[in-house]
Design a protein around this motif. Structure first.
Motif, PDB file in Angstrom:
ATOM      1  N   UNK A   1       0.843  -1.186   0.000  1.00  0.00           N
ATOM      2  CA  UNK A   1       0.000   0.000   0.000  1.00  0.00           C
ATOM      3  C   UNK A   1       0.884   1.242   0.000  1.00  0.00           C
ATOM      4  N   UNK A   2       0.647   2.103  -0.982  1.00  0.00           N
ATOM      5  CA  UNK A   2       1.409   3.341  -1.074  1.00  0.00           C
ATOM      6  C   UNK A   2       0.861   4.346  -0.071  1.00  0.00           C
ATOM      7  N   UNK A   3       1.756   4.969   0.656  1.00  0.00           N
ATOM      8  CA  UNK A   3       1.354   6.047   1.565  1.00  0.00           C
ATOM      9  C   UNK A   3       1.974   7.352   1.109  1.00  0.00           C
ATOM     10  N   UNK A   4       1.140   8.359   1.046  1.00  0.00           N
ATOM     11  CA  UNK A   4       1.589   9.705   0.733  1.00  0.00           C
ATOM     12  C   UNK A   4       1.236  10.589   1.916  1.00  0.00           C
ATOM     13  N   UNK A   5       2.213  11.307   2.414  1.00  0.00           N
ATOM     14  CA  UNK A   5       1.996  12.151   3.588  1.00  0.00           C
ATOM     15  C   UNK A   5       2.429  13.574   3.257  1.00  0.00           C
ATOM     16  N   UNK A   6       1.449  14.475   3.295  1.00  0.00           N
ATOM     17  CA  UNK A   6       1.722  15.877   3.029  1.00  0.00           C
ATOM     18  C   UNK A   6       2.069  16.614   4.320  1.00  0.00           C
ATOM     19  N   UNK A   7       2.837  17.660   4.181  1.00  0.00           N
ATOM     20  CA  UNK A   7       3.162  18.524   5.315  1.00  0.00           C
ATOM     21  C   UNK A   7       3.500  19.913   4.797  1.00  0.00           C
ATOM     22  N   UNK A   8       3.560  20.854   5.718  1.00  0.00           N
ATOM     23  CA  UNK A   8       3.970  22.204   5.352  1.00  0.00           C
ATOM     24  C   UNK A   8       2.849  23.220   5.273  1.00  0.00           C
ATOM     25  N   UNK A  22       5.514  16.401   0.173  1.00  0.00           N
ATOM     26  CA  UNK A  22       4.764  15.147   0.126  1.00  0.00           C
ATOM     27  C   UNK A  22       5.781  14.012   0.106  1.00  0.00           C
ATOM     28  N   UNK A  23       5.701  13.159   1.111  1.00  0.00           N
ATOM     29  CA  UNK A  23       6.606  12.023   1.214  1.00  0.00           C
ATOM     30  C   UNK A  23       5.877  10.757   0.800  1.00  0.00           C
ATOM     31  N   UNK A  24       6.502  10.005  -0.083  1.00  0.00           N
ATOM     32  CA  UNK A  24       5.917   8.746  -0.544  1.00  0.00           C
ATOM     33  C   UNK A  24       6.642   7.579   0.107  1.00  0.00           C
ATOM     34  N   UNK A  25       5.877   6.534   0.419  1.00  0.00           N
ATOM     35  CA  UNK A  25       6.470   5.344   1.020  1.00  0.00           C
ATOM     36  C   UNK A  25       7.099   4.426  -0.025  1.00  0.00           C
ATOM     37  N   UNK A  26       6.859   4.728  -1.310  1.00  0.00           N
ATOM     38  CA  UNK A  26       7.411   3.904  -2.376  1.00  0.00           C
ATOM     39  C   UNK A  26       8.118   4.776  -3.408  1.00  0.00           C
ATOM     40  N   UNK A 105      -2.935   3.505 -12.071  1.00  0.00           N
ATOM     41  CA  UNK A 105      -2.932   3.414 -10.617  1.00  0.00           C
ATOM     42  C   UNK A 105      -2.733   4.811 -10.052  1.00  0.00           C
ATOM     43  N   UNK A 106      -3.465   5.135  -9.009  1.00  0.00           N
ATOM     44  CA  UNK A 106      -3.232   6.401  -8.353  1.00  0.00           C
ATOM     45  C   UNK A 106      -3.437   6.253  -6.849  1.00  0.00           C
ATOM     46  N   UNK A 107      -2.700   7.044  -6.122  1.00  0.00           N
ATOM     47  CA  UNK A 107      -2.758   7.063  -4.669  1.00  0.00           C
ATOM     48  C   UNK A 107      -2.819   8.503  -4.201  1.00  0.00           C
ATOM     49  N   UNK A 108      -3.542   8.712  -3.108  1.00  0.00           N
ATOM     50  CA  UNK A 108      -3.759  10.056  -2.578  1.00  0.00           C
ATOM     51  C   UNK A 108      -3.271  10.157  -1.143  1.00  0.00           C
ATOM     52  N   UNK A 109      -2.780  11.322  -0.818  1.00  0.00           N
ATOM     53  CA  UNK A 109      -2.498  11.617   0.574  1.00  0.00           C
ATOM     54  C   UNK A 109      -3.747  12.142   1.269  1.00  0.00           C
ATOM     55  N   UNK A 110      -3.606  12.431   2.555  1.00  0.00           N
ATOM     56  CA  UNK A 110      -4.740  12.921   3.346  1.00  0.00           C
ATOM     57  C   UNK A 110      -4.914  14.437   3.211  1.00  0.00           C
ATOM     58  N   UNK A 111      -3.888  15.102   2.793  1.00  0.00           N
ATOM     59  CA  UNK A 111      -3.992  16.543   2.590  1.00  0.00           C
ATOM     60  C   UNK A 111      -3.410  17.359   3.735  1.00  0.00           C
ATOM     61  N   UNK A 112      -3.079  18.592   3.387  1.00  0.00           N
ATOM     62  CA  UNK A 112      -2.607  19.553   4.385  1.00  0.00           C
ATOM     63  C   UNK A 112      -3.339  20.878   4.145  1.00  0.00           C
TER      64      UNK A 112
END
Length: 118
Positions: A1-8, A22-26, A105-112
């Motif tokens: 499972x790809x994780x995308x984490x936004x910050x800032x 945005x940091x990706x786990x893959x 394929x697409x993956x989304x972060x939770x947003x900031x």
């Protein structure tokens, strides 16, 4: 499972700047990476995109003010936002897109959250 984490994200006055990450786990090197934003009561909008080859696209509303960049070695993308206006207030989301084996394929972060005060 790809994780995308936004910050800032955060609160900034009009005319100010923010840099989103945005940091990706893959591995993102083969992916088109995008920043979208969602303001209350409005449709989600593609703000900026960068292909795996480095081509960029910007919405007219941010062209000349925002810059997307990527660091494939660290699986990061960034959005430098300058000359912010209250109309830029929204949740900013990172999206990773890849076409592989005949499928998208697409993956989304939770947003900031970005809030620009006048």
């Amino acid at each position: 499972q790809v994780q995308l984490v936004e910050s800032g994200g955060g609160l900034v006055q009009a005319g100010g700047s923010l840099r989103l990450s945005c940091a990706s786990s893959t591995n993102i090197s083969l992916k088109t990476m995008e920043w979208h934003r969602q303001a209350p009561g409005k449709q989600r909008e593609l703000v900026a995109a960068m292909t795996s080859s480095g081509s960029t696209t910007y919405s007219d509303s941010v062209k000349g003010r925002f810059t997307i960049s990527r660091d494939n070695a660290n699986n990061m993308i960034y959005l430098q936002m300058n000359s912010l206006t209250p109309q830029d207030t929204a949740v900013y989301l990172c999206n990773a897109v890849q076409f592989a084996s005949g499928e998208w394929y697409e993956d989304w972060g939770q947003g900031t959250q970005v809030t620009v005060s006048s």
